[in-house]
Design an enzyme around this catalytic site. Structure first.
Site, mmCIF file in Angstrom:
data_model
loop_
_atom_site.group_PDB
_atom_site.id
_atom_site.type_symbol
_atom_site.label_atom_id
_atom_site.label_comp_id
_atom_site.label_asym_id
_atom_site.label_seq_id
_atom_site.Cartn_x
_atom_site.Cartn_y
_atom_site.Cartn_z
ATOM 1 N N HIS A 107 31.561 -3.607 -9.926
ATOM 2 C CA HIS A 107 32.148 -2.973 -8.735
ATOM 3 C C HIS A 107 33.725 -3.281 -8.502
ATOM 4 C CE1 HIS A 107 27.816 -3.678 -7.746
ATOM 5 N NE2 HIS A 107 27.916 -2.932 -7.030
ATOM 6 N N ASP A 110 34.234 -6.679 -7.542
ATOM 7 C CA ASP A 110 33.610 -7.978 -8.550
ATOM 8 C C ASP A 110 34.758 -8.283 -9.405
ATOM 9 O OD1 ASP A 110 31.449 -7.194 -7.678
ATOM 10 O OD2 ASP A 110 31.014 -5.825 -9.443
HETATM 11 C C1 XUL Z 1 21.718 -2.995 -5.473
HETATM 12 C C2 XUL Z 1 22.046 -2.694 -6.901
HETATM 13 C C3 XUL Z 1 23.726 -2.567 -6.913
HETATM 14 C C4 XUL Z 1 23.990 -1.455 -7.771
HETATM 15 C C5 XUL Z 1 25.512 -1.102 -7.967
HETATM 16 O O1 XUL Z 1 20.532 -3.251 -5.116
HETATM 17 O O2 XUL Z 1 21.323 -2.295 -7.592
HETATM 18 O O3 XUL Z 1 24.200 -3.575 -7.708
HETATM 19 O O4 XUL Z 1 23.542 -1.428 -9.104
HETATM 20 O O5 XUL Z 1 26.247 -0.872 -6.778
#
Ligand code: XUL
Ligand code: CO
Length: 445
Positions: A107, A110
């Site tokens: 993300h 992150d």
């Molecule tokens: C949350 C989840 C996230 C997604 C990306 O449950 O799975 O980490 O993978 O936003």
């Protein structure tokens, strides 16, 4: 970032090697043998594994009842700084290299600490992605997918694409635009939408139609922008029924596929199926994979598992070999993934050492290797496929084919039923026999 000197973070941990099922070395693979040939191809080609930036380099054990248990500063003097962001890059690439993990997922938040000013955050993303690119060139490790975190910042409390506020919608758009820029810069294969806040707590205050249509509008803009800057990969929706929102619009694979088709997004999107999300929706993981695959939308996998006693998203590293076997059967039957296997998983809070991070990935990679080996054995055994063929044999008849081709009508079918007077027994489903076959293939010699 000036003045930061790279040094090995995991100094005491060597490259992780395959030692075979009899090895007692906790820092070795027992089943994941990247070069082993399975159904004509090296194992590593079936299993493009990825490291999740957020869990592995970010999550340090904080939960609703207590603070961090592990040290994920990776030698930086202070967390939440660009020095720390860079230390995470160093740690991440050393980690992936030592385990032979070819991809990573992230993300935006992150990668760098988020500033109060989006312009500053974006400059930080430019800077860190330059550094990541250097590491990618050095190691050959690649980006599987990127995404924008549109759920942590308080501005997204009423949703991102589904927000009541046009200004918040603009911030979601801005984050997606930047995350797409960075995904393209890093050569990412995919771009993910997971809508943790795209849902509602109560219908009493929610305009469901406007919210769902607006999510589609935002996704359309993302596709148009992505294609305009040369993104050729797949967009993914990652379905999840609940948590953090009580009800999420991307409830499960079938719901997400219906949404994509209704809004003309199905040519650009596939699904990223997460095991623990499937079980939260009351499905099996393999059900979600099958529904995606039969719609031509099985893109990527978030490999983890839930806990049978806990009703929320625990993101455990996968160890259930039956589930991995059934999942790999779906993947093999779908002809593989265009994406990969991202370990959206974290160590348990008390597993708080650097070694635990490695052992967790060893567990996950070995579990999927076993899943692959077993799935290949089941396919090679052939009894399951043969059973299914026999079960549906009547559809190969003249009448069966006529119905399939859409050339039959109710009148003629009713006439046949009247002539037969009573339908013959359609045949046993033989579930117990088939389950015994699976056990025999898995545990027989
Ligand atoms: C949350 C989840 C996230 C997604 C990306 O449950 O799975 O980490 O993978 O936003
Ligand atoms: Co996920």
């Amino acid at each position: 970032m000036k003045g930061y000197h790279y040094m090995a973070i995991f100094k005491d941990i060597d490259v992780i090697r395959y030692e075979g099922p009899k090895s007692k070395n906790p820092l070795a693979f027992k089943f994941y043998d990247p070069e082993r040939i399975v159904m004509g191809k090296p194992m590593k080609e079936y299993l493009p594994f990825a490291m999740s930036w957020w869990h592995n380099l970010g999550a340090a054990g904080t939960d609703m009842f207590g603070r961090d248990t592990s040290d994920k500063s990776f030698g930086a003097a202070q967390k939440g700084t660009m020095e720390h962001a860079k230390a995470k890059v160093d740690a991440g690439f050393e980690f992936m290299k030592k385990l032979g993990i070819p991809y990573f997922c992230w993300h935006d938040v992150d990668l760098v600490p988020e500033s109060d000013d989006i312009n500053v955050t974006n400059q930080r993303l430019d800077e860190i992605s330059d550094y990541i690119l250097v590491k990618m060139k050095e190691t050959g490790i690649k980006c599987l997918w990127g995404t924008a975190n549109m759920f942590s910042n308080p501005r997204f409390m009423n949703g991102a694409g589904s927000s009541n506020s046009v200004d918040v919608f603009c911030f979601a758009a801005a984050q997606i635009k930047k995350a797409l820029d960075i995904t393209v810069k890093l050569g990412g294969k995919g771009y993910v939408f997971w809508g943790g806040r795209e849902g509602y707590e109560t219908l009493l205050n929610t305009d469901v139609k406007l919210e769902i249509d607006n999510i589609a509008r935002l996704m359309r803009m993302a596709v148009d922008y992505g294609r305009s800057i040369g993104f050729k990969g797949d967009f993914y929706i990652e379905p999840k029924p609940k948590e953090p929102s009580k009800h999420q619009y991307d409830f499960d694979a079938a719901t997400a596929i219906g949404f994509l088709k209704a809004h003309g997004l199905d040519k650009d999107f596939k699904l990223n199926i997460e095991a623990n999300h499937a079980t939260l929706a009351g499905h099996t993981f393999e059900h979600e994979l099958r529904i995606s695959a039969i719609n031509g939308m099985l893109g990527s996998i978030d490999a983890n598992e839930g806990d049978p006693q806990l009703g929320w998203d625990v993101d455990r590293f996968p160890m259930d070999v039956y589930t991995a076997t059934y999942a790999m059967l779906e993947v093999l039957e779908a002809g593989g993934l265009t994406g990969g296997f991202n370990f959206d998983a974290k160590t348990r809070r008390p597993s708080n050492t650097y070694e635990d991070m490695f052992k967790a990935y060893i567990l996950g990679m070995d579990t999927y290797a076993l899943g692959l080996i077993n799935a290949a054995k089941i396919i090679e055994d052939g009894r399951l496929a043969e059973f299914k063929k026999q079960k549906y044999a009547s559809w190969c008849s003249e009448l069966g084919q006529k119905i399939i081709l859409g050339k039959a009508n109710l009148v003629e079918l009713a006439e046949r039923a009247a002539k037969l007077r009573d339908a013959e027994n359609p045949g046993s489903g033989s579930q117990e026999y088939l389950e015994e076959v699976v056990n025999q293939v898995l545990f027989g010699c």
